[in-house]
Design a protein around this motif. Sequence first.
Motif: not given
Length: 319
Positions: A250-253, A259-262, A266-267
Amino acid sequence: MNSIVEISKNSKIVIPGAAGLVGQNLIVFLKKAGYNNLVAIDKHKHNTKMLAELHPDITVIEADLAEKGDWQASLENANMIIMLQAQIGGLTLEPFIRNNVTSTENIIHSAKQYKVPYIVHISSSVLESEADDFYTQTKEQQEELVINSGIAHCILRPTLMFGWFDRKHLGWLSRFMAKIPIFPIPSHGRFMRQPLYVGDFCNMIISAMHKQPQNEVYNITGREKIDYVDIIKGIKKTLGLRTWIMHIPYWLFWTLLKIYAIFDRDPPFTTSQLQALVIKEEFELIPWWDIFEIEPTPFDQALKETYLDETYSKYVLKF
């Protein structure tokens, strides 16, 4: 005592918020059922243009329902309103007020002016959850406006839906899975969900148009309880993909989403949605198939209709 308004194939049906997921599907289902006097209103330029191009035989109006304007005259001689408009996501309160509350005030004002006899209002299952955010708060206000309007109505509160035109949720997951060789699943993936097929929901709306329950509220939940990982496997099987499904901590997900949201303002999938995914939450299941006299679509069949349809499966709405 409110009386039932007879609805025929020629009845004028006005659909505010028609260019979203439910609206795009509903218009297809209404036309297939023979209804020919449909008025669709929405402010999203791209999605409204798509709706107009798909259905040149109906009236499509691009307008902001939070602003008074010419669109209000479209309610004249209307036999029914199917109210779909909603602000679902956002970082500030203002758009939720405009699109959930102010728009509803304007619609109800015009409905009274033109003596529209009945409203089918599409609310949300979040009102039965423990959520307390801008969406939940303004959807509660929206419901109260409908309930206190003095206009006969029924309110439907659906859970997470999937089907044609899905820009988020299962629609985004299916497109993402088709692009990558490895699909990550947080933890064991055994997070129970009750997905609702929008085709079944559209049939419920059409049934409600005719039955016209008098001022009733219905919580509408998907009939089958399905774990998230099995939903993903079902999509993979339906699309015939060879994607490898990999379970990660979970923590990795969570970190990957952060990171993707950076890079995406609007992810389509966020850390808050991940947190909501793993919370055990079960919604009430009423026998809507009996109440509205429709035949539920099995989940596997609904996936095939969603992703393999030659006409509508290729269309995707924009945010």
